[in-house]
Design an enzyme around this catalytic site. Sequence first.
Site, PDB file in Angstrom:
ATOM      1  CB  CYS A 148      -2.972   8.047-118.047  1.00 38.22           C
ATOM      2  SG  CYS A 148      -4.542   7.213-117.832  1.00 38.22           S
ATOM      3  CG  HIS A 170      -4.907   9.328-113.382  1.00 38.51           C
ATOM      4  ND1 HIS A 170      -6.191   9.814-113.531  1.00 38.51           N
ATOM      5  CD2 HIS A 170      -4.704   8.472-114.419  1.00 38.51           C
ATOM      6  CE1 HIS A 170      -6.733   9.278-114.608  1.00 38.51           C
ATOM      7  NE2 HIS A 170      -5.857   8.470-115.177  1.00 38.51           N
TER       8      HIS A 170
END
Length: 344
Positions: A129, A242
Amino acid sequence: MQNCRIAVVGATGAVGRVFLKILEERNFPFSDIRLLASKRSHGKKMVVKGQELTVEETTRESFRDIDIAFISASGAVSRLYAPIAVEAGALVIDDSSVFRMDPRVPLVVPEINADDLTHHRGIAAIPNCSTTQMVMALYPLHRVNPIKRIIVDTYQSVSGTGTAAIEELKLQAGNILQGADAKASVYPHQIAFNVLPHIDSFMDNGYTKEEWKMVEETRKIMHAPDIAISATCVRVPVYTSHSEAVHIELTDPMSPEEAREILSRFPGVKVVDDPSSNTYPMPWDAAGRDDVFVGRIRRDASNPRGLAMWIVSDNLRKGAALDAIQIAEEILKRDLLLTPSRRR
Ligand code: A2P
């Protein structure tokens, strides 16, 4: 696009649940869906497109009559079941790191390298990711002015570790606010009100495996084996999305205005960058959204050919489930489902 039969291994997990939601949102054309998980979830009910379905334990027989199998469970589950699914005739889209660096396995962010899918041999992998959101923001710049060097520091949410980590953050935060101790079990240390400079295991060179994934995967996806990359991956007490502070050195100088212009034209990227009104991307805002958000774009004061920026994205969406579904859409569009000749 033809209708296809899909299996979702890890359907009950943090990524799996988002995957099912995105299938509905994008009206992905499936005629049949099999929800698979561990023995613990066998018999559990889940609703997909308004239909109540029963979760099954994953077994060697689970992939019969399946066209596309999405696997997001663990490295061990992918290692075991991906070859079984391919053998049964399914194209596997895998979320683990097990196959990503295999030269026969395309590692794909569709906006960047969808063409790599044409060479698949039954398995396509989605990147880590933290890699996906970084290459989404860097590739458009790299295309016009090749990047020589990347320094990245990540601020990664706990949902990247899975459901148990989300629960651990919730529990620890509640306990600490009530004056009790926080017990750590998922991470080696308390994550609530803390920051851990440690994701995945440490390697002999002092980096972690997570950091090394960012190095190798970025080079593979961008077809740029020579880019110098150094990463520090950090876990922060955030549920979803994130964030990344990224410094790049380009071949030639590039102004922040030009970078903003290039990025705002790239599909899947949104520039959110107005310091005068305190406007910049934040994980809370990015959660539940599909785009990769970029802001704080400025000249790197330490390098005349450098730019600095801040990149934020929902790690469960573009960082995992959405990327996988976009790959499946490309597979159908390009008529690339698994055929016996591809398995050789
Ligand atoms: P289960 O819910 O039955 O444990 P997360 O990343 O949120 O922890 O989710 C992990 C996913 O992987 C869950 O859906 C979990 O199912 C699934 N999983 C774990 N172990 C296995 C296994 N041995 N076979 C298939 N799925 C598994």
